[in-house]
Design a protein around this motif. Structure first.
Motif, PDB file in Angstrom:
ATOM      1  N   GLU A  16       0.357 -10.109  -9.083  1.00 19.38           N
ATOM      2  CA  GLU A  16      -1.388 -10.299  -9.581  1.00 19.38           C
ATOM      3  C   GLU A  16      -2.170  -8.831  -8.599  1.00 19.38           C
ATOM      4  OE1 GLU A  16      -4.702 -11.505 -12.176  1.00 19.38           O
ATOM      5  OE2 GLU A  16      -2.397 -11.602 -12.389  1.00 19.38           O
ATOM      6  N   VAL A  17      -1.792  -8.198  -7.586  1.00 18.83           N
ATOM      7  CA  VAL A  17      -2.533  -7.146  -7.117  1.00 18.83           C
ATOM      8  C   VAL A  17      -1.846  -5.794  -8.042  1.00 18.83           C
ATOM      9  CG1 VAL A  17      -2.514  -6.106  -4.764  1.00 18.83           C
ATOM     10  CG2 VAL A  17      -2.585  -8.341  -4.595  1.00 18.83           C
ATOM     11  N   VAL A  18      -0.812  -6.411  -8.024  1.00 23.26           N
ATOM     12  CA  VAL A  18      -0.027  -5.130  -8.266  1.00 23.26           C
ATOM     13  C   VAL A  18      -0.736  -4.463 -10.001  1.00 23.26           C
ATOM     14  CG1 VAL A  18       1.882  -4.636  -9.141  1.00 23.26           C
ATOM     15  CG2 VAL A  18       1.750  -4.558  -7.537  1.00 23.26           C
ATOM     16  N   ALA A  19      -0.424  -6.014 -10.671  1.00 24.60           N
ATOM     17  CA  ALA A  19      -1.382  -5.515 -11.974  1.00 24.60           C
ATOM     18  C   ALA A  19      -2.713  -5.729 -11.687  1.00 24.60           C
ATOM     19  CB  ALA A  19      -1.470  -7.173 -12.785  1.00 24.60           C
ATOM     20  N   ARG A  20      -3.687  -5.222 -11.156  1.00 21.00           N
ATOM     21  CA  ARG A  20      -5.169  -5.636 -10.730  1.00 21.00           C
ATOM     22  C   ARG A  20      -4.706  -4.131 -10.837  1.00 21.00           C
ATOM     23  NH1 ARG A  20      -8.255  -9.454 -12.762  1.00 21.00           N
ATOM     24  NH2 ARG A  20      -7.570 -11.454 -12.359  1.00 21.00           N
ATOM     25  N   VAL A  21      -4.406  -3.444  -9.795  1.00 14.99           N
ATOM     26  CA  VAL A  21      -4.184  -1.903  -8.796  1.00 14.99           C
ATOM     27  C   VAL A  21      -3.766  -1.391 -10.095  1.00 14.99           C
ATOM     28  CG1 VAL A  21      -2.811  -0.581  -7.857  1.00 14.99           C
ATOM     29  CG2 VAL A  21      -4.124  -2.872  -6.770  1.00 14.99           C
ATOM     30  N   THR A  22      -2.825  -1.707 -11.094  1.00 14.04           N
ATOM     31  CA  THR A  22      -2.046  -0.823 -12.747  1.00 14.04           C
ATOM     32  C   THR A  22      -3.822  -0.826 -13.164  1.00 14.04           C
ATOM     33  OG1 THR A  22       0.273  -1.847 -12.156  1.00 14.04           O
ATOM     34  CG2 THR A  22      -1.292  -1.142 -14.265  1.00 14.04           C
ATOM     35  N   ASP A  23      -4.622  -1.721 -13.462  1.00 14.92           N
ATOM     36  CA  ASP A  23      -5.712  -1.578 -14.718  1.00 14.92           C
ATOM     37  C   ASP A  23      -6.274  -0.734 -13.328  1.00 14.92           C
ATOM     38  OD1 ASP A  23      -4.306  -2.941 -16.200  1.00 14.92           O
ATOM     39  OD2 ASP A  23      -5.389  -4.999 -15.160  1.00 14.92           O
ATOM     40  N   GLU A  72      -8.737  -8.327   1.332  1.00 12.62           N
ATOM     41  CA  GLU A  72      -9.274  -7.043   1.499  1.00 12.62           C
ATOM     42  C   GLU A  72      -8.979  -5.295   1.152  1.00 12.62           C
ATOM     43  OE1 GLU A  72      -9.334  -7.284   5.979  1.00 12.62           O
ATOM     44  OE2 GLU A  72      -9.713  -8.972   6.175  1.00 12.62           O
ATOM     45  N   LEU A  73     -10.126  -4.874   0.209  1.00  9.96           N
ATOM     46  CA  LEU A  73      -9.708  -3.969  -0.392  1.00  9.96           C
ATOM     47  C   LEU A  73     -10.060  -2.821   0.550  1.00  9.96           C
ATOM     48  CD1 LEU A  73      -9.231  -2.596  -2.940  1.00  9.96           C
ATOM     49  CD2 LEU A  73     -11.575  -2.505  -3.651  1.00  9.96           C
ATOM     50  N   LYS A  74      -9.401  -1.705   1.450  1.00 15.20           N
ATOM     51  CA  LYS A  74     -10.213  -1.103   2.011  1.00 15.20           C
ATOM     52  C   LYS A  74      -9.997   0.436   1.657  1.00 15.20           C
ATOM     53  CE  LYS A  74     -10.222  -3.833   5.400  1.00 15.20           C
ATOM     54  NZ  LYS A  74     -10.989  -4.028   6.506  1.00 15.20           N
ATOM     55  N   GLY A  75      -9.607   0.566   0.087  1.00 10.45           N
ATOM     56  CA  GLY A  75      -9.660   2.567  -0.479  1.00 10.45           C
ATOM     57  C   GLY A  75      -9.551   1.730  -1.988  1.00 10.45           C
ATOM     58  N   VAL A  76     -10.058   2.903  -2.179  1.00 11.69           N
ATOM     59  CA  VAL A  76      -9.554   3.095  -4.091  1.00 11.69           C
ATOM     60  C   VAL A  76      -9.066   4.524  -4.568  1.00 11.69           C
ATOM     61  CG1 VAL A  76     -11.674   0.933  -4.919  1.00 11.69           C
ATOM     62  CG2 VAL A  76     -12.095   3.501  -4.683  1.00 11.69           C
ATOM     63  N   ALA A  77      -9.105   4.859  -3.785  1.00 11.81           N
ATOM     64  CA  ALA A  77      -8.294   6.374  -4.476  1.00 11.81           C
ATOM     65  C   ALA A  77      -7.967   7.125  -2.856  1.00 11.81           C
ATOM     66  CB  ALA A  77      -9.271   7.325  -4.911  1.00 11.81           C
ATOM     67  N   PRO A  78      -5.895   6.572  -2.641  1.00  9.43           N
ATOM     68  CA  PRO A  78      -5.374   5.511  -3.257  1.00  9.43           C
ATOM     69  C   PRO A  78      -5.751   3.815  -2.167  1.00  9.43           C
ATOM     70  CG  PRO A  78      -4.503   6.421  -1.359  1.00  9.43           C
ATOM     71  CD  PRO A  78      -5.627   6.930  -1.465  1.00  9.43           C
ATOM     72  N   VAL A  79      -5.306   2.950  -3.564  1.00  8.43           N
ATOM     73  CA  VAL A  79      -5.972   1.033  -3.223  1.00  8.43           C
ATOM     74  C   VAL A  79      -4.787   1.172  -2.217  1.00  8.43           C
ATOM     75  CG1 VAL A  79      -5.599  -0.618  -4.294  1.00  8.43           C
ATOM     76  CG2 VAL A  79      -6.385   1.333  -6.110  1.00  8.43           C
ATOM     77  N   ARG A  93      -3.095  -7.634  10.208  1.00 11.34           N
ATOM     78  CA  ARG A  93      -3.207  -7.483   8.164  1.00 11.34           C
ATOM     79  C   ARG A  93      -1.981  -6.886   7.719  1.00 11.34           C
ATOM     80  NH1 ARG A  93      -7.064  -9.608   9.734  1.00 11.34           N
ATOM     81  NH2 ARG A  93      -8.996  -9.278   9.810  1.00 11.34           N
ATOM     82  N   LEU A  94      -2.520  -7.887   7.006  1.00  7.82           N
ATOM     83  CA  LEU A  94      -0.395  -7.094   5.860  1.00  7.82           C
ATOM     84  C   LEU A  94      -1.162  -6.030   5.483  1.00  7.82           C
ATOM     85  CD1 LEU A  94       1.003 -11.227   5.638  1.00  7.82           C
ATOM     86  CD2 LEU A  94       1.573  -9.257   6.568  1.00  7.82           C
ATOM     87  N   CYS A  95      -0.254  -4.920   4.773  1.00  5.37           N
ATOM     88  CA  CYS A  95      -0.678  -3.605   4.421  1.00  5.37           C
ATOM     89  C   CYS A  95       0.281  -3.205   3.377  1.00  5.37           C
ATOM     90  CB  CYS A  95      -0.915  -2.766   5.426  1.00  5.37           C
ATOM     91  SG  CYS A  95      -1.914  -0.913   5.229  1.00  5.37           S
ATOM     92  N   TRP A  96      -0.853  -3.477   2.098  1.00  2.85           N
ATOM     93  CA  TRP A  96       0.270  -2.402   1.348  1.00  2.85           C
ATOM     94  C   TRP A  96      -0.617  -1.381   0.588  1.00  2.85           C
ATOM     95  CZ3 TRP A  96      -1.632  -2.344  -4.171  1.00  2.85           C
ATOM     96  CH2 TRP A  96       0.354  -1.389  -5.188  1.00  2.85           C
ATOM     97  N   ILE A  97       0.149   0.053   0.567  1.00  2.08           N
ATOM     98  CA  ILE A  97      -0.933   0.674  -0.405  1.00  2.08           C
ATOM     99  C   ILE A  97      -0.400   1.165  -1.641  1.00  2.08           C
ATOM    100  CG2 ILE A  97       0.271   2.298   0.653  1.00  2.08           C
ATOM    101  CD1 ILE A  97      -2.244   4.254   1.120  1.00  2.08           C
ATOM    102  N   GLU A 100       3.578   2.226  -3.611  1.00  5.77           N
ATOM    103  CA  GLU A 100       4.719   0.921  -3.133  1.00  5.77           C
ATOM    104  C   GLU A 100       5.251  -0.469  -3.225  1.00  5.77           C
ATOM    105  OE1 GLU A 100       3.240   1.470   2.001  1.00  5.77           O
ATOM    106  OE2 GLU A 100       2.638  -0.748   1.566  1.00  5.77           O
ATOM    107  N   LYS A 101       6.121  -0.663  -3.076  1.00  4.10           N
ATOM    108  CA  LYS A 101       7.422  -1.891  -4.066  1.00  4.10           C
ATOM    109  C   LYS A 101       7.084  -2.465  -3.253  1.00  4.10           C
ATOM    110  CE  LYS A 101      11.140   2.383  -4.667  1.00  4.10           C
ATOM    111  NZ  LYS A 101      10.743   2.100  -6.509  1.00  4.10           N
ATOM    112  N   ASP A 102       6.685  -3.022  -2.136  1.00  2.00           N
ATOM    113  CA  ASP A 102       6.793  -4.174  -2.030  1.00  2.00           C
ATOM    114  C   ASP A 102       5.736  -4.162  -0.836  1.00  2.00           C
ATOM    115  OD1 ASP A 102       9.070  -5.278  -3.140  1.00  2.00           O
ATOM    116  OD2 ASP A 102      10.643  -4.196  -1.539  1.00  2.00           O
ATOM    117  N   LEU A 103       5.377  -5.428  -0.299  1.00  2.00           N
ATOM    118  CA  LEU A 103       4.113  -5.653   1.044  1.00  2.00           C
ATOM    119  C   LEU A 103       5.041  -5.678   2.057  1.00  2.00           C
ATOM    120  CD1 LEU A 103       1.995  -5.986   1.770  1.00  2.00           C
ATOM    121  CD2 LEU A 103       2.010  -8.602   0.941  1.00  2.00           C
TER     122      LEU A 103
END
Length: 121
Positions: A16-23, A72-79, A93-97, A100-103
Motif C-alpha cells: 500500500e505504501v508503494v502504491a501511494r508513493v507511485t501515485d 512517518e513521512l520524512k520527505g516527499v522528493a524523494p519520498v 525507525r524501519l526506513c524506506w526511501i 528501494e525494492k524492499d523494507l
C-alpha cells in the motif's frame, strides 16, 4: 500513543505504501511541470490554476494517509518513510526511501537517516 510496528506489520503495509508513493511521484511531477509552465509560459498542457489546486488536494490526501496509518513521512522528493519500531529493546525507525525494492533498513530513532543500517537477517 503513536503506533509501534513489528517488522512483519511494516512489511505487510509496504504494498500500500508503494502504491501511494507511485501515485504521489506522478502527482508531484505533474504539479512541478504545471507550476513551471504557468509561471514561465503562462499556460500548460496540464491545465491551469484549478488543475494545480486539484493536484495539491490529491497530494494532500495521500500525505494524510501516511499519518492516519502511523507511518512517518520524512520527505516527499524523494519520498522517505519511517515506521516506528523497537529492535532489541531499542527505539528505531524501519526506513524506506523511494526507489528501494524492499523494507530493508533501520536507524535508531535519535540518529535519523545518517544512522541507517541494513536490517538484521
Amino acid at each position: 500513543m503513536d503506533r509501534i510496528f513489528s517488522l512483519d506489520e511494516a512489511r505487510s503495509l509496504m504494498p500500500e505504501v508503494v502504491a501511494r508513493v507511485t501515485d504521489l511521484v506522478a502527482l508531484r511531477a505533474d504539479l512541478a511541470e504545471l507550476s513551471y509552465d504557468l509561471e514561465n509560459a503562462g499556460g500548460s498542457p496540464l491545465g491551469g490554476i484549478p488543475e494545480g489546486k486539484a493536484l495539491e488536494a490529491r497530494i494532500g490526501e495521500i500525505l494524510l494517509w501516511f499519518g492516519d496509518h502511523g507511518v512517518e513521512l520524512k520527505g516527499v522528493a524523494p519520498v522517505l518513510v519511517d515506521f516506528p519500531a523497537v529492535l532489541d529493546g531499542v527505539s528505531v525507525r524501519l526506513c524506506w526511501i523511494e526507489g528501494e525494492k524492499d523494507l530493508g533498513w533501520y536507524h535508531r530513532t535519535e540518529l535519523g537517516f545518517p544512522g541507517r543500517r541494513p536490517l538484521p537477517r
